[in-house]
Design an enzyme around this catalytic site. Structure first.
Site, short mmCIF file in Angstrom:
data_model
loop_
_atom_site.label_atom_id
_atom_site.label_comp_id
_atom_site.label_asym_id
_atom_site.label_seq_id
_atom_site.Cartn_x
_atom_site.Cartn_y
_atom_site.Cartn_z
N LYS A 185 -36.90 -14.44 -6.19
CA LYS A 185 -36.33 -15.17 -7.42
C LYS A 185 -37.19 -16.09 -8.24
CE LYS A 185 -32.62 -17.09 -5.82
NZ LYS A 185 -32.84 -17.15 -4.19
N ARG A 203 -44.09 -20.10 2.93
CA ARG A 203 -44.02 -20.76 1.55
C ARG A 203 -44.68 -22.18 1.27
NH1 ARG A 203 -38.78 -19.73 -1.92
NH2 ARG A 203 -37.60 -21.13 -0.45
N ARG A 206 -41.65 -27.30 2.12
CA ARG A 206 -40.24 -27.72 1.87
C ARG A 206 -39.64 -28.12 3.04
NH1 ARG A 206 -37.30 -23.57 -2.01
NH2 ARG A 206 -35.56 -24.42 -0.59
N ARG A 227 -23.78 -20.14 -7.38
CA ARG A 227 -24.04 -20.05 -5.80
C ARG A 227 -22.58 -19.81 -5.18
NH1 ARG A 227 -29.06 -22.05 -4.90
NH2 ARG A 227 -30.19 -21.96 -2.71
N ARG A 266 -29.50 -21.79 5.63
CA ARG A 266 -29.23 -21.52 4.38
C ARG A 266 -28.75 -19.83 4.09
NH1 ARG A 266 -34.95 -22.88 2.88
NH2 ARG A 266 -34.78 -21.65 1.09
P1 ADP Z 1 -33.23 -21.09 -1.86
O1 ADP Z 1 -34.79 -20.69 -1.49
O2 ADP Z 1 -32.65 -20.98 -0.95
O3 ADP Z 1 -32.81 -20.06 -2.96
P2 ADP Z 1 -32.97 -23.24 -3.89
O4 ADP Z 1 -34.45 -24.00 -4.15
O5 ADP Z 1 -32.54 -22.42 -4.73
O6 ADP Z 1 -33.15 -22.53 -2.18
O7 ADP Z 1 -32.01 -24.59 -3.50
C1 ADP Z 1 -32.38 -25.33 -2.35
C2 ADP Z 1 -31.06 -26.20 -1.84
O8 ADP Z 1 -30.62 -26.84 -3.16
C3 ADP Z 1 -30.09 -25.26 -1.53
O9 ADP Z 1 -30.20 -24.97 0.06
C4 ADP Z 1 -28.79 -26.46 -1.77
O10 ADP Z 1 -28.85 -27.34 -0.82
C5 ADP Z 1 -29.03 -26.85 -2.85
N1 ADP Z 1 -28.64 -26.15 -4.10
C6 ADP Z 1 -29.31 -25.72 -5.12
N2 ADP Z 1 -28.46 -25.04 -6.20
C7 ADP Z 1 -27.34 -25.08 -5.66
C8 ADP Z 1 -26.06 -24.66 -6.24
N3 ADP Z 1 -26.04 -23.96 -7.21
N4 ADP Z 1 -24.87 -25.17 -5.51
C9 ADP Z 1 -24.97 -25.58 -4.23
N5 ADP Z 1 -26.41 -26.26 -3.82
C10 ADP Z 1 -27.49 -25.83 -4.49
#
Ligand code: ADP
Ligand code: ZN
Length: 216
Positions: A15, A129, A162, A90, A173
């Site tokens: 994404k 990554r 990360r 989410r 996750r």
């Molecule tokens: P991913 O690679 O898992 O899509 P993101 O960078 O989108 O990771 O998100 C990293 C972390 O930030 C998530 O694991 C969560 O803890 C938090 N997070 C991000 N966006 C949201 C959301 N919309 N609702 C709840 N937690 C979120």
């Protein structure tokens, strides 16, 4: 041309990488909520402190916190220019709140790009990554390496892994994704907004497929 877009899919489905290409090509703002939280954490703000534990464990940040930020994220300028939301919504509550917010602003979502991806590929991608802490650009040690090792091509800052990109945290996750986020696929399919893309394709092919959907 579609201008109000949600990117949906498991972590590691591509994404963020696709959004970074689309942002350059179509001048749509890319809003990554994860990147937003990572910046707040790095800057040591109150919000950063509030979300550190959840983000590092790979748990979801509570809806109240996320929804409290929605208005800041979706500024009038962003609604006007067009946006790609990456990592939000989410949960079902977040999706409903977003729909309500967009309806009030007369700026409904136009398309939800769903990038599916098999689990073994997700783990391989995420553990390889690397991310620029400064501008957020994603790399991969093999599939998408930077020009000079450990440095961001765009801004020259150091690339880091990360803390939530380890195998154990990725598994957590993924569990949250399967249980809580994946049902949004049906939610948006029922709303007639879903377009599925194959997230297992490389970033170039995924970008081209997404660009075609946005242009239609
Ligand atoms: P991913 O690679 O898992 O899509 P993101 O960078 O989108 O990771 O998100 C990293 C972390 O930030 C998530 O694991 C969560 O803890 C938090 N997070 C991000 N966006 C949201 C959301 N919309 N609702 C709840 N937690 C979120
Ligand atoms: Zn950078």
């Amino acid at each position: 041309m579609k201008r109000r877009i949600v990117l949906l899919g498991p972590p590691g489905s591509g994404k963020g990488t696709v959004a970074q290409r689309l942002e350059k090509e179509f001048h749509l703002d890319h809003l990554s909520t994860g990147q937003w939280f990572r910046k707040e954490i790095a800057a040591g703000t109150e919000l950063g402190k509030q979300v550190t534990a959840d983000v590092e464990r790979g748990d979801l940040v509570p809806d109240e916190v996320v929804l409290g930020l929605m208005e800041r994220w979706l500024s009038p300028q962003l609604l006007e220019r067009g946006f790609m939301l990456d990592g939000f919504p989410r949960t079902r509550a977040q999706a409903e709140a977003l729909d309500k917010f967009c309806a009030e602003k007369k700026a409904p979502l136009e398309v939800v790009l769903y990038m599916s991806c098999p689990e073994d590929l997700i783990i391989e991608r995420i553990t390889g990554r690397r991310v620029c802490l400064s501008c957020g650009k994603n790399y991969h040690v093999r599939a998408l390496p930077p020009h000079s090792p450990g440095r961001c091509d765009l801004c020259g800052s150091a690339l880091v892994q990360r803390p939530d990109d380890t195998v154990e945290v990725v598994k957590n996750r993924l569990e949250f994704y399967r249980k809580i986020t994946e049902p949004l696929v049906d939610y948006y399919r029922n709303a007639g907004k879903l377009v599925s893309l194959n997230g297992a394709l490389g970033s170039e092919a995924a970008f081209k497929a997404a660009a075609q959907v946005l242009a239609s």
